[in-house]
Enzyme design. Structure first.
Site, PDB file in Angstrom:
ATOM      1  N   ASN A  75      46.058   1.763  10.500  1.00  0.00           N
ATOM      2  CA  ASN A  75      46.215   2.818   9.501  1.00  0.00           C
ATOM      3  C   ASN A  75      45.050   3.806   9.479  1.00  0.00           C
ATOM      4  O   ASN A  75      44.923   4.592   8.546  1.00  0.00           O
ATOM      5  CB  ASN A  75      46.408   2.215   8.116  1.00  0.00           C
ATOM      6  CG  ASN A  75      47.726   1.482   8.012  1.00  0.00           C
ATOM      7  OD1 ASN A  75      48.707   1.854   8.636  1.00  0.00           O
ATOM      8  ND2 ASN A  75      47.738   0.414   7.252  1.00  0.00           N
ATOM      9  N   ILE A 110      42.824   8.550   7.238  1.00  0.00           N
ATOM     10  CA  ILE A 110      43.424   7.304   6.777  1.00  0.00           C
ATOM     11  C   ILE A 110      44.867   7.532   6.356  1.00  0.00           C
ATOM     12  O   ILE A 110      45.159   8.468   5.611  1.00  0.00           O
ATOM     13  CB  ILE A 110      42.624   6.755   5.580  1.00  0.00           C
ATOM     14  CG1 ILE A 110      41.150   6.615   5.954  1.00  0.00           C
ATOM     15  CG2 ILE A 110      43.202   5.428   5.086  1.00  0.00           C
ATOM     16  CD1 ILE A 110      40.228   6.496   4.768  1.00  0.00           C
ATOM     17  N   CYS A 111      45.743   6.671   6.807  1.00  0.00           N
ATOM     18  CA  CYS A 111      47.134   6.686   6.362  1.00  0.00           C
ATOM     19  C   CYS A 111      47.216   5.771   5.137  1.00  0.00           C
ATOM     20  O   CYS A 111      47.226   4.555   5.251  1.00  0.00           O
ATOM     21  CB  CYS A 111      48.054   6.190   7.469  1.00  0.00           C
ATOM     22  SG  CYS A 111      49.790   6.199   6.988  1.00  0.00           S
ATOM     23  N   LEU A 112      47.211   6.385   3.976  1.00  0.00           N
ATOM     24  CA  LEU A 112      47.233   5.642   2.718  1.00  0.00           C
ATOM     25  C   LEU A 112      48.056   6.449   1.720  1.00  0.00           C
ATOM     26  O   LEU A 112      47.761   7.626   1.491  1.00  0.00           O
ATOM     27  CB  LEU A 112      45.806   5.428   2.209  1.00  0.00           C
ATOM     28  CG  LEU A 112      45.634   4.672   0.899  1.00  0.00           C
ATOM     29  CD1 LEU A 112      46.191   3.257   0.991  1.00  0.00           C
ATOM     30  CD2 LEU A 112      44.158   4.618   0.517  1.00  0.00           C
ATOM     31  N   HIS A 159      43.484  -1.759   1.072  1.00  0.00           N
ATOM     32  CA  HIS A 159      44.540  -1.399   2.007  1.00  0.00           C
ATOM     33  C   HIS A 159      44.215  -1.797   3.442  1.00  0.00           C
ATOM     34  O   HIS A 159      45.083  -2.228   4.185  1.00  0.00           O
ATOM     35  CB  HIS A 159      44.812   0.103   1.922  1.00  0.00           C
ATOM     36  CG  HIS A 159      45.918   0.570   2.786  1.00  0.00           C
ATOM     37  ND1 HIS A 159      47.237   0.271   2.530  1.00  0.00           N
ATOM     38  CD2 HIS A 159      45.913   1.303   3.930  1.00  0.00           C
ATOM     39  CE1 HIS A 159      48.000   0.813   3.465  1.00  0.00           C
ATOM     40  NE2 HIS A 159      47.212   1.449   4.319  1.00  0.00           N
TER      41      HIS A 159
END
Length: 115
Positions: free
Chosen positions: A80, A87-89, A112
């Site tokens: 992620n 960041i993929c959040l 996460h």
């Protein structure tokens, strides 16, 4: 010049100093409340034990209505986290809410990516 975003960030900074979440540190860069350095420390008994992971948070004048741009400065190998450190959040994208402060953002990242 004191704008709503800058006032909010000052409150976020004060709150983070008074009651910092475990394993997290953050502060504005060189008198620029809109640009922050942050660190997430690797928790004990995990693959990241002893690690120090640095991030940069860039806030715009529409904060807290829009999320900051957050990226890792430290090199991270995680599904992620992209090569550029972004960041993929969900809370940094389509699930953002003005209720999130800097401590909540950093805590969410810590949880996460299992840091």
């Amino acid at each position: 010049m004191s704008t709503p975003a800058r006032k909010r960030l000052m409150r976020d900074f004060k709150r983070l100093q008074q009651d910092p979440p475990a394993g997290i540190s953050g502060a504005p860069q060189d008198n620029n409340i809109m640009l922050w350095n942050a660190v997430i420390f690797g928790p004990d008994d995990t693959p990241w034990d002893g690690g120090t992971f640095k991030l940069i948070l860039q806030f715009a004048e529409d904060y807290p209505n829009k999320p900051p741009t957050v990226r890792f400065v430290s090199r991270m190998f995680h599904p992620n986290i992209y090569a550029d450190g972004s960041i993929c959040l969900d809370i940094l994208q389509n699930q953002w809410s003005p209720i999130y402060d800097v401590a909540a953002i950093l805590t969410s990242i810590q949880v996460h990516i299992n840091l």
